[in-house]
Design a protein around this motif. Sequence first.
Motif, PDB file in Angstrom:
ATOM      1  N   ILE A 152       0.840  -1.196   0.000  1.00  0.00           N
ATOM      2  CA  ILE A 152       0.000   0.000   0.000  1.00  0.00           C
ATOM      3  C   ILE A 152       0.874   1.245   0.000  1.00  0.00           C
ATOM      4  O   ILE A 152       0.642   2.184  -0.760  1.00  0.00           O
ATOM      5  N   ILE A 153       1.911   1.249   0.832  1.00  0.00           N
ATOM      6  CA  ILE A 153       2.808   2.404   0.915  1.00  0.00           C
ATOM      7  C   ILE A 153       3.517   2.626  -0.410  1.00  0.00           C
ATOM      8  O   ILE A 153       3.606   3.764  -0.900  1.00  0.00           O
ATOM      9  N   ILE A 154       3.999   1.546  -1.031  1.00  0.00           N
ATOM     10  CA  ILE A 154       4.696   1.688  -2.315  1.00  0.00           C
ATOM     11  C   ILE A 154       3.752   2.219  -3.382  1.00  0.00           C
ATOM     12  O   ILE A 154       4.121   3.095  -4.174  1.00  0.00           O
ATOM     13  N   GLN A 155       2.515   1.732  -3.427  1.00  0.00           N
ATOM     14  CA  GLN A 155       1.559   2.212  -4.424  1.00  0.00           C
ATOM     15  C   GLN A 155       1.209   3.677  -4.198  1.00  0.00           C
ATOM     16  O   GLN A 155       1.066   4.446  -5.151  1.00  0.00           O
ATOM     17  N   VAL A 156       1.068   4.085  -2.941  1.00  0.00           N
ATOM     18  CA  VAL A 156       0.771   5.491  -2.638  1.00  0.00           C
ATOM     19  C   VAL A 156       1.946   6.375  -3.049  1.00  0.00           C
ATOM     20  O   VAL A 156       1.764   7.454  -3.617  1.00  0.00           O
ATOM     21  N   VAL A 210       4.186  10.368  -6.763  1.00  0.00           N
ATOM     22  CA  VAL A 210       5.213  10.823  -7.699  1.00  0.00           C
ATOM     23  C   VAL A 210       4.599  11.061  -9.081  1.00  0.00           C
ATOM     24  O   VAL A 210       4.895  12.063  -9.741  1.00  0.00           O
ATOM     25  N   SER A 211       3.725  10.155  -9.512  1.00  0.00           N
ATOM     26  CA  SER A 211       3.063  10.327 -10.806  1.00  0.00           C
ATOM     27  C   SER A 211       2.191  11.572 -10.829  1.00  0.00           C
ATOM     28  O   SER A 211       2.151  12.284 -11.830  1.00  0.00           O
ATOM     29  N   THR A 212       1.501  11.847  -9.734  1.00  0.00           N
ATOM     30  CA  THR A 212       0.657  13.048  -9.659  1.00  0.00           C
ATOM     31  C   THR A 212       1.500  14.310  -9.729  1.00  0.00           C
ATOM     32  O   THR A 212       1.143  15.267 -10.429  1.00  0.00           O
ATOM     33  N   VAL A 213       2.621  14.332  -9.012  1.00  0.00           N
ATOM     34  CA  VAL A 213       3.512  15.493  -9.062  1.00  0.00           C
ATOM     35  C   VAL A 213       4.038  15.694 -10.479  1.00  0.00           C
ATOM     36  O   VAL A 213       4.090  16.820 -10.989  1.00  0.00           O
ATOM     37  N   MET A 214       4.425  14.596 -11.141  1.00  0.00           N
ATOM     38  CA  MET A 214       4.894  14.691 -12.530  1.00  0.00           C
ATOM     39  C   MET A 214       3.790  15.244 -13.436  1.00  0.00           C
ATOM     40  O   MET A 214       4.057  16.069 -14.311  1.00  0.00           O
ATOM     41  N   CYS A 215       2.559  14.774 -13.231  1.00  0.00           N
ATOM     42  CA  CYS A 215       1.433  15.277 -14.035  1.00  0.00           C
ATOM     43  C   CYS A 215       1.252  16.779 -13.852  1.00  0.00           C
ATOM     44  O   CYS A 215       1.061  17.512 -14.826  1.00  0.00           O
ATOM     45  N   VAL A 216       1.305  17.228 -12.613  1.00  0.00           N
ATOM     46  CA  VAL A 216       1.128  18.654 -12.337  1.00  0.00           C
ATOM     47  C   VAL A 216       2.256  19.457 -12.966  1.00  0.00           C
ATOM     48  O   VAL A 216       2.018  20.486 -13.619  1.00  0.00           O
ATOM     49  N   ALA A 239       1.382  12.799 -24.303  1.00  0.00           N
ATOM     50  CA  ALA A 239       2.078  12.119 -23.207  1.00  0.00           C
ATOM     51  C   ALA A 239       1.546  12.574 -21.848  1.00  0.00           C
ATOM     52  O   ALA A 239       1.373  11.760 -20.932  1.00  0.00           O
ATOM     53  N   THR A 240       1.260  13.849 -21.718  1.00  0.00           N
ATOM     54  CA  THR A 240       0.719  14.361 -20.464  1.00  0.00           C
ATOM     55  C   THR A 240      -0.681  13.814 -20.206  1.00  0.00           C
ATOM     56  O   THR A 240      -1.009  13.428 -19.085  1.00  0.00           O
ATOM     57  N   VAL A 241      -1.507  13.754 -21.234  1.00  0.00           N
ATOM     58  CA  VAL A 241      -2.865  13.219 -21.085  1.00  0.00           C
ATOM     59  C   VAL A 241      -2.820  11.742 -20.691  1.00  0.00           C
ATOM     60  O   VAL A 241      -3.562  11.302 -19.814  1.00  0.00           O
ATOM     61  N   VAL A 242      -1.939  10.972 -21.309  1.00  0.00           N
ATOM     62  CA  VAL A 242      -1.815   9.548 -20.973  1.00  0.00           C
ATOM     63  C   VAL A 242      -1.384   9.381 -19.515  1.00  0.00           C
ATOM     64  O   VAL A 242      -1.904   8.518 -18.797  1.00  0.00           O
ATOM     65  N   ALA A 295      -3.516   7.541 -16.487  1.00  0.00           N
ATOM     66  CA  ALA A 295      -2.958   6.467 -15.661  1.00  0.00           C
ATOM     67  C   ALA A 295      -3.150   6.764 -14.175  1.00  0.00           C
ATOM     68  O   ALA A 295      -3.518   5.880 -13.393  1.00  0.00           O
ATOM     69  N   VAL A 296      -2.912   8.009 -13.778  1.00  0.00           N
ATOM     70  CA  VAL A 296      -3.082   8.396 -12.373  1.00  0.00           C
ATOM     71  C   VAL A 296      -4.555   8.334 -11.983  1.00  0.00           C
ATOM     72  O   VAL A 296      -4.921   7.803 -10.937  1.00  0.00           O
ATOM     73  N   SER A 297      -5.424   8.862 -12.832  1.00  0.00           N
ATOM     74  CA  SER A 297      -6.842   8.916 -12.479  1.00  0.00           C
ATOM     75  C   SER A 297      -7.509   7.549 -12.492  1.00  0.00           C
ATOM     76  O   SER A 297      -8.545   7.366 -11.872  1.00  0.00           O
TER      77      SER A 297
END
Length: 158
Positions: free
Chosen positions: A6-10, A15-21, A60-63, A67-69
């Motif tokens: 759970i911790i690794i997935q969070v 990290v993916s959310t920060v990259m998206c932003v 690439a940003t939309v993909v 993935a995050v959503s």
Amino acid sequence: MNPGIIIIQVIKLSVSTVMCVLLTVALVRNKGSWFKLEEVRDREWAKRYWKWIKAGCIGATVVLWLAVSSKLPSLILDIPNMVNGEYLTAEGVILHDELGGAVDRVQDREFAILDAETGEEIHHLLALSTGLRKGEYVKVTYLPNSHLATINYRGEQP
């Protein structure tokens, strides 16, 4: 339930959310690309393919956002299950492992099992483990929405 998966997935989701932003801010600031056209050395090449470069950056940003959503709602729905300790259990034979990798290396392993009690196939279980292989007998505890699993037993069928 092992909190490690759970911790690794969070962490991966954060990290993916920060990259998206960051990528979205870069796209908005630079009008459709992650970099400024003036900073590109070969300007003729960049001008000629500018529409393709812009479409690639936006795509690439939309993909990445998709993935995050796709993973975020299932993790949010599992918060009450984690708090209340309401986990599902299953045991059976692994039908297939979708993520290979080194046998001795601990990493995310996605697999499906055939539940011995119900005869139901349970797909997309994700466990932090070493080399799971097709035909191996396992007992797992997993969350109902995100299917994050902990392997309680591996070995021969009792």
